[in-house]
Design an enzyme around this catalytic site. Structure first.
Site, PDB file in Angstrom:
ATOM      1  N   ASP A   1       0.830  -1.207   0.000  1.00 49.24           N
ATOM      2  CA  ASP A   1       0.000   0.000   0.000  1.00 49.24           C
ATOM      3  C   ASP A   1       0.872   1.268   0.000  1.00 49.24           C
ATOM      4  O   ASP A   1       2.105   1.189  -0.029  1.00 49.24           O
ATOM      5  CB  ASP A   1      -0.923  -0.058   1.220  1.00 49.24           C
ATOM      6  CG  ASP A   1      -2.266   0.610   0.992  1.00 49.24           C
ATOM      7  OD1 ASP A   1      -2.367   1.453   0.081  1.00 49.24           O
ATOM      8  OD2 ASP A   1      -3.217   0.291   1.723  1.00 49.24           O
TER       9      ASP A   1
ATOM     10  N   ASP B   1      -9.802   3.669  -3.652  1.00 53.72           N
ATOM     11  CA  ASP B   1     -10.516   2.457  -3.205  1.00 53.72           C
ATOM     12  C   ASP B   1     -11.922   2.365  -3.788  1.00 53.72           C
ATOM     13  O   ASP B   1     -12.646   3.357  -3.859  1.00 53.72           O
ATOM     14  CB  ASP B   1     -10.644   2.468  -1.672  1.00 53.72           C
ATOM     15  CG  ASP B   1      -9.308   2.232  -0.994  1.00 53.72           C
ATOM     16  OD1 ASP B   1      -8.273   2.152  -1.691  1.00 53.72           O
ATOM     17  OD2 ASP B   1      -9.315   2.123   0.249  1.00 53.72           O
TER      18      ASP B   1
HETATM   19  C1  GLA Z   1      -5.851   1.470   1.434  1.00 54.92           C
HETATM   20  C2  GLA Z   1      -5.960   0.480   0.298  1.00 54.92           C
HETATM   21  C3  GLA Z   1      -7.145  -0.445   0.556  1.00 54.92           C
HETATM   22  C4  GLA Z   1      -6.958  -1.170   1.878  1.00 54.92           C
HETATM   23  C5  GLA Z   1      -6.741  -0.171   3.001  1.00 54.92           C
HETATM   24  C6  GLA Z   1      -6.325  -0.852   4.305  1.00 54.92           C
HETATM   25  O1  GLA Z   1      -6.958   2.319   1.496  1.00 54.92           O
HETATM   26  O2  GLA Z   1      -6.108   1.148  -0.921  1.00 54.92           O
HETATM   27  O3  GLA Z   1      -7.284  -1.365  -0.492  1.00 54.92           O
HETATM   28  O4  GLA Z   1      -5.864  -2.040   1.774  1.00 54.92           O
HETATM   29  O5  GLA Z   1      -5.735   0.769   2.667  1.00 54.92           O
HETATM   30  O6  GLA Z   1      -6.100   0.073   5.333  1.00 54.92           O
END
Ligand code: GLA
Length: 673
Positions: free
Chosen positions: A172, A231
């Protein structure tokens, strides 16, 4: 031993930067050339990764634990998902404790993983599956509890993952301290390479930097897949917006190098089953990773039915590794075609709009060679037909017809495809008989024999044919047209109601086909006599490029009710409609209205940005238009004669330059009837 990351790195310098954006409702003029950065030559992820990740269903909730992960692995086996190709069982954020141990090692949270990660990996491996884990290319992960990230600990963390038997890392982007992305992600690539050299266990490397630094341009030799967007969340708007961002990136995808539009939401409850089928179809046609994001221990049969549709999965997993491209996209009617290794094309007919629409293309348009006829396989119906070349269907609102079409010499073994349609607007005033016309058209090279058609409505409705409902035979391109009179009982409340059109026919060889088209009829009332604000009336349908159409405020881009007072050129308006281009709002006027007026312009809330054009339509005719308006212009009065129209539409286009910051207001919009 499979050796991971053995490829020498090639330099991407000097390559042309491909264009990768086109307006949401227009087809790309030309497919840009892909970047020539080679994929990692480690033989991993030659088709898009398939598996599970807990994030979309649990986030950091207590449900995320060893029991869940084992339960998912069990279901992969018992429900046939492993057999369908799902392989990785991936842990997302929150698996660790907030602090490293005295040796700087990561510590699994003992409440969630009392036996540690290695025990989970061993269990998952015992099922013939693989385990994935998560951390961030930053000092901490994304969760506010502050779990440790791998920045500065890449080699030690990668070694720990490899020692546990981890097969997949999602890396990430949170808390990255402003360190260059390419550098951060490349360091972890090298750390994984070194670690998996020692253990002999290759690790798929998933870059999750949300598309911020255009990883498609540089990450093919860094990771096997890269997130292209922020996301996903479990709603239609989020899925659609990600689709539109990911589609133009098709040229960058290929074996070992995938665009990742984020994990699946199928089954999580925020979309309809029709929308989830579209989501799954579209992700497959885009050769996206298929990471199940729902807790399968609680999933319905419908959810399993979507996720294990092997014909759709085969589109995603095709070894040629092409991401589908947009053939056409106007009025929310998308045709997306994916070249397949066997020469066939997977074709998604996707209806973005809120009402059923006819979506049509042809074998030639999707790139198939000239042939006397084609085999057309419906991947949700699991039936094959023949077509003479036309590919067309009435697609329900938010639905997708997913086909696989081939210039197959055995086309004649299949019955002819037919297209079902209903002309005339299925808009009914209660107690008033409304004429509708259905069509059944033979798209096949062979004739349809013994054709009969039926139309049924909800209980209590009267549906009567006013012309013939049968035909002895239909040749290629010929239609059976049937007039119907449909009446909803007096007192039927306004709203949407289901109608079902069905055709029965036989192929020349006697194969029987029943073709069903579910339709929606709207029961409507005429607007009141006199002048009303349009924002006080019910609309028939409303679309907006970002966020919903707002009544009496501007468009705030995401949720309903997030707008501001409508303001154009410093003037504030109490009434009106706030939209984001491209937008289309329709109202039933029942041939009883005469005039629409409004003061239109780009809302001040976006500073100097935004260019749009406004149009008013009366049935199929454009009766007023403004030309392109910019944010620097004051409100412009528009007025249109809509006499005799059954339906009017207020349309906003992006002014020809994409829809960035296109907040458009129909201030003081009125309708006079
Ligand atoms: C980010 C990523 C998500 C998830 C969250 C976890 O937002 O893009 O896919 O993994 O972190 O905290």
């Amino acid at each position: 031993m499979v050796e991971a990351f053995t490829a020498g790195l090639l330099c991407a310098a000097g390559l042309a930067t491909p264009a990768h954006a086109f307006p949401a409702h227009a087809a790309p003029a030309q497919t840009p050339a892909a970047s020539a950065v080679p994929a990692l030559a480690d033989g991993l992820a030659l088709t898009p990764p398939m598996g599970f990740n807990n994030w979309n269903s649990t986030h950091c909730g207590a449900d995320f634990n060893e029991t869940m992960v084992k339960g998912i692995a069990d279901l992969f086996v018992t429900k046939g998902l492993k057999e369908a190709g799902y392989q990785y069982v991936n842990l997302d954020d929150c698996w660790a404790l907030p602090h490293r141990d005295a040796d700087g090692k990561l510590v699994p949270d003992p409440a969630r993983f009392p036996n540690g990660i290695k025990a989970v990996a061993d269990y998952v491996h015992s099922k013939g599956l693989k385990l994935g884990i998560y951390t961030s290319a930053g000092t901490k992960t994304c969760n506010s509890a502050g779990f440790p990230g791998a920045l500065g600990h890449e080699y030690s963390d990668a070694q720990q993952f490899a020692d546990w038997g981890v097969d997949y890392l999602k890396y990430d982007n949170c808390n990255n301290q402003g360190v260059d992305a390419k550098q951060r992600y490349t360091t972890m690539r090298d750390a994984l390479k070194a670690a998996s050299r020692k253990t002999g266990r290759p690790i798929v490397y998933s870059i999750c930097e949300w598309g911020e630094n255009k990883p498609w341009e540089w990450a093919a030799d860094v990771g096997h897949l890269w997130r292209t967007t922020g996301d996903i969340s479990d709603n239609w708007g989020s899925m659609l917006s990600i689709l539109k961002q990911n589609l133009p990136l098709a040229p960058y995808a290929g074996p070992g190098r995938w665009n990742d539009p984020d994990m699946l939401e199928v089954g999580n409850g925020g979309m309809t089953d029709t929308e989830y089928r579209s989501h799954f179809s579209l992700w497959s046609v885009m050769a996206a990773p298929l990471l199940i994001g729902t807790d399968l221990r609680k999933a319905s049969q419908v959810t399993f039915g979507i996720l294990d549709n092997k014909e759709v999965i085969a589109v995603d997993q095709d070894p040629l590794g092409k991401q589908g491209t947009v053939v056409s996209a106007t009025g929310g009617r998308w045709v997306i075609a994916k070249e397949m290794k066997d020469g066939s094309r997977a074709v998604a007919l996707f209806n973005e709009s809120g009402a059923a629409q006819r979506i049509a293309t042809s074998a030639a348009a999707v790139g198939l060679p000239d042939a006397p006829a084609y085999t057309l396989r419906d991947l949700w119906q699991h039936r094959s037909y023949n077509t003479a070349g036309t590919v067309a269907a009435t697609v329900p609102a938010h639905g997708t017809v997913l086909l696989r079409i081939s210039a197959d010499p055995h086309w004649a073994a299949n019955p002819p495809a037919t297209e079902l349609g209903l002309d005339g607007s299925p808009l009914l005033e209660a107690a008033a008989p409304t004429p509708l016309t259905s069509t059944v058209t033979d798209l096949g090279r062979t004739p349809a024999r013994g054709v009969s058609v039926s139309l049924t409505g909800p209980e209590g409705w009267t549906v009567r044919p006013a012309s013939g409902t049968t035909a002895t035979g239909l040749a290629t391109g010929r239609s059976l047209r049937t007039a119907w009179s449909v009446t909803a009982p007096a007192g039927t409340p306004t709203g949407s109601y289901g109608l079902t059109l069905q055709a029965h026919y036989r192929s020349p060889a006697g194969q029987r086909v029943t073709s069903t088209l579910p339709l929606t009829a709207s029961v409507v009332v005429r607007p009141p006599a006199g002048t009303s604000y349009l924002s006080d009336l019910n609309w028939l349908s409303a679309t907006s490029g970002w966020g919903p159409v707002e009544r009496d405020t501007s468009n705030g881009e995401s949720a309903a009710g997030d707008g501001h007072p409508i303001t154009i050129g410093g003037t504030v308006y109490a009434k009106g409609l706030g939209v984001h281009a491209p937008s289309d709002i329709s109202f039933y006027t029942g041939k009883s209205c005469r005039k629409v007026t409004a003061d239109v312009g780009v809302d001040d809330e976006k500073g100097t940005k935004g260019t749009v054009a406004f149009e008013i339509w009366a049935d199929g005719t454009k009766v007023a238009s403004t030309g392109v308006l910019t944010n620097a212009m004051p409100a412009q009065p528009v007025s249109a004669d809509v006499t005799g129209a059954q339906v009017i539409r207020l349309v906003v286009t992006d002014g020809g330059d994409g829809n960035d910051s296109d907040h458009a207001d129909w201030a003081n919009a009125t309708l006079t009837c």
